[in-house]
Design a protein around this motif. Sequence first.
Motif, PDB file in Angstrom:
ATOM      1  N   THR A 109       0.763  -1.345  -0.158  1.00  0.00           N
ATOM      2  CA  THR A 109       0.150   0.128   0.030  1.00  0.00           C
ATOM      3  C   THR A 109       0.969   1.357   0.074  1.00  0.00           C
ATOM      4  O   THR A 109       0.358   2.414  -0.003  1.00  0.00           O
ATOM      5  CB  THR A 109      -0.983  -0.118   1.185  1.00  0.00           C
ATOM      6  N   LEU A 110       2.248   0.971   0.171  1.00  0.00           N
ATOM      7  CA  LEU A 110       2.942   2.328   0.538  1.00  0.00           C
ATOM      8  C   LEU A 110       3.021   3.247  -0.877  1.00  0.00           C
ATOM      9  O   LEU A 110       3.050   4.572  -0.592  1.00  0.00           O
ATOM     10  CB  LEU A 110       4.531   1.885   0.839  1.00  0.00           C
ATOM     11  N   PRO A 111       2.971   2.734  -2.222  1.00  0.00           N
ATOM     12  CA  PRO A 111       3.186   3.969  -3.166  1.00  0.00           C
ATOM     13  C   PRO A 111       2.104   4.811  -3.219  1.00  0.00           C
ATOM     14  O   PRO A 111       2.335   5.743  -3.735  1.00  0.00           O
ATOM     15  CB  PRO A 111       3.660   3.127  -4.481  1.00  0.00           C
ATOM     16  N   VAL A 112       1.008   4.489  -2.866  1.00  0.00           N
ATOM     17  CA  VAL A 112      -0.297   5.226  -3.346  1.00  0.00           C
ATOM     18  C   VAL A 112      -0.260   6.659  -2.826  1.00  0.00           C
ATOM     19  O   VAL A 112       0.231   6.885  -1.803  1.00  0.00           O
ATOM     20  CB  VAL A 112      -1.488   4.647  -3.267  1.00  0.00           C
ATOM     21  N   THR A 113      -0.559   7.895  -3.794  1.00  0.00           N
ATOM     22  CA  THR A 113      -0.351   9.114  -3.284  1.00  0.00           C
ATOM     23  C   THR A 113      -1.864   9.582  -3.040  1.00  0.00           C
ATOM     24  O   THR A 113      -3.050   9.039  -3.442  1.00  0.00           O
ATOM     25  CB  THR A 113       0.373   9.922  -4.221  1.00  0.00           C
ATOM     26  N   VAL A 114      -1.856  10.824  -2.244  1.00  0.00           N
ATOM     27  CA  VAL A 114      -3.033  11.332  -2.143  1.00  0.00           C
ATOM     28  C   VAL A 114      -3.960  11.873  -3.581  1.00  0.00           C
ATOM     29  O   VAL A 114      -5.122  11.677  -3.712  1.00  0.00           O
ATOM     30  CB  VAL A 114      -2.767  12.972  -1.313  1.00  0.00           C
ATOM     31  N   ASP A 115      -2.840  12.371  -4.282  1.00  0.00           N
ATOM     32  CA  ASP A 115      -3.304  12.642  -5.615  1.00  0.00           C
ATOM     33  C   ASP A 115      -3.959  11.646  -6.453  1.00  0.00           C
ATOM     34  O   ASP A 115      -4.757  11.772  -7.322  1.00  0.00           O
ATOM     35  CB  ASP A 115      -2.395  13.420  -6.550  1.00  0.00           C
ATOM     36  N   THR A 124      -0.854  -3.090  10.581  1.00  0.00           N
ATOM     37  CA  THR A 124      -0.933  -2.025   9.859  1.00  0.00           C
ATOM     38  C   THR A 124      -0.234  -2.050   8.504  1.00  0.00           C
ATOM     39  O   THR A 124       0.989  -1.984   8.572  1.00  0.00           O
ATOM     40  CB  THR A 124      -0.794  -0.747  10.730  1.00  0.00           C
ATOM     41  N   PRO A 125      -0.831  -2.290   7.382  1.00  0.00           N
ATOM     42  CA  PRO A 125       0.055  -2.612   6.277  1.00  0.00           C
ATOM     43  C   PRO A 125       0.818  -1.530   5.818  1.00  0.00           C
ATOM     44  O   PRO A 125       2.110  -1.941   5.173  1.00  0.00           O
ATOM     45  CB  PRO A 125      -0.912  -2.736   5.107  1.00  0.00           C
ATOM     46  N   GLN A 126       0.798  -0.237   6.181  1.00  0.00           N
ATOM     47  CA  GLN A 126       1.792   0.753   5.779  1.00  0.00           C
ATOM     48  C   GLN A 126       2.954   0.238   6.455  1.00  0.00           C
ATOM     49  O   GLN A 126       4.045   1.131   6.362  1.00  0.00           O
ATOM     50  CB  GLN A 126       1.447   2.062   6.178  1.00  0.00           C
ATOM     51  N   SER A 127       3.029  -0.292   7.604  1.00  0.00           N
ATOM     52  CA  SER A 127       4.412  -0.716   8.431  1.00  0.00           C
ATOM     53  C   SER A 127       4.851  -2.202   7.940  1.00  0.00           C
ATOM     54  O   SER A 127       5.753  -2.791   8.656  1.00  0.00           O
ATOM     55  CB  SER A 127       4.028  -0.845   9.769  1.00  0.00           C
ATOM     56  N   VAL A 128       4.391  -2.700   6.825  1.00  0.00           N
ATOM     57  CA  VAL A 128       4.887  -4.171   6.449  1.00  0.00           C
ATOM     58  C   VAL A 128       6.536  -4.134   6.410  1.00  0.00           C
ATOM     59  O   VAL A 128       6.880  -5.435   6.836  1.00  0.00           O
ATOM     60  CB  VAL A 128       4.276  -4.347   5.106  1.00  0.00           C
TER      61      VAL A 128
END
Length: 293
Positions: free
Chosen positions: A85-91, A170-174
Motif C-alpha cells: 500500500t506504500l506507493p499510493v499518493t493523495v493525488d 497496519t499494512p503501511q508498516s509492512v
Amino acid sequence: MGASRVENEMPDIPSVRTPPETFYGAPVGRRVTMRDLAQATARGERWPMITAYDALTAGIFDEAGIPALLVGDSAAMVVYGHDSTLPVTVDELVPLVRAVVRGSKRAVVIADLPFGSYQESVAQALRTASIFMKEGGAHAVKLEGGAFVLPQVEALAAAGVPVIGHLGLTPQSVNLFGGYRVQGRGESGDMLVRDAKAMEAAGAAAIVLEVVPAELAARVSEILTIPTIGIGAGPDTDAQVIVWQDLCGLTAGPAPRFVKRYADIRSTMSDAVGSWAADVASGTYPAKEHEYA
Ligand code: KIV
C-alpha cells in the motif's frame, strides 16, 4: 373470508423496492454518519464496512445496504497494481474518493490517509484530511498507527473530522513487521490495548483492528465504547471490514485465512470475456439483433 381480512393478515414482507424509513438511524435523504454508526454499536447492532474505489461498485454496495464505504489505501494494490500500500499518493486517491461519493447516496465515505501524508506532523495530517474532505467529499478519514499518531487523532477530532484509527497489522508498516503477520500476540497485545484506549480518549470515532488474535479484539471491543471494526480479528468486534475484491473473488491466488469468498467474480468475468472473444473470432458476434438498421 373477505379481501380486506386477507390483506390485514398479510405478513409485513420487507421489499428491496421500499426504502426503510431510516437506515442505521439516518432518515431517508441523509447519509449515515460515524455518529449514527456509534449509536448502532451502542444499541448492540453489528454493521459492515466494505472498500470501494469507483462510482459503479460504490452504487452497488450502497444499494445492498452497506452503511460505510472505505476508499482504502489498498487501492495501491487492487487498483494501481503495486505490491504494497506504500506507493499510493493523495493525488491518486482523491479522484477515487470523489467517484465513491458520487456513486453512493446513503453510506458514510471514509478516505484512508496514505503513507507519508500524515505522519510528519499534526499540520500535515490536517492538510491532507482537508484535501480529502474538500476535494474528495469524504465524510471521515482513517489513519494507521498507535501512540505515535495520537496528536494527529486529537487535532483532527478537535477540527471536526471523524477519524478512524487502525491498529494491529497496519499494512503501511509492512517493512517494519517483515511481512503481513499476525500482530498483538503476547505482550504486544497489552500495548495494543493501551493504544486503543488512548485513541478513544484522543477522540477517535472508531478503530480498525487488523489481523490480531480474536481474544485480543474481543478484549478491546469490551473495553472501548467507540466501535471496533475487525478484519481478521474474529467475531467479537462491533463491525467488520473487508476488501471487496477479496469477498467477491476477484483477486487472484490464495486469499488470507480471514477471507470468506462469497462469489467467484474472477472466473465469471474471465469466462464472459473469453466467450465474447471466441464469438468475435468466429464471427457469431455481433449478430443480427445487435445491428442498427
Ligand atoms: O486499505 C484498506 O483497504 C484497509 C482495510 C483493509 C481496513 O485499510
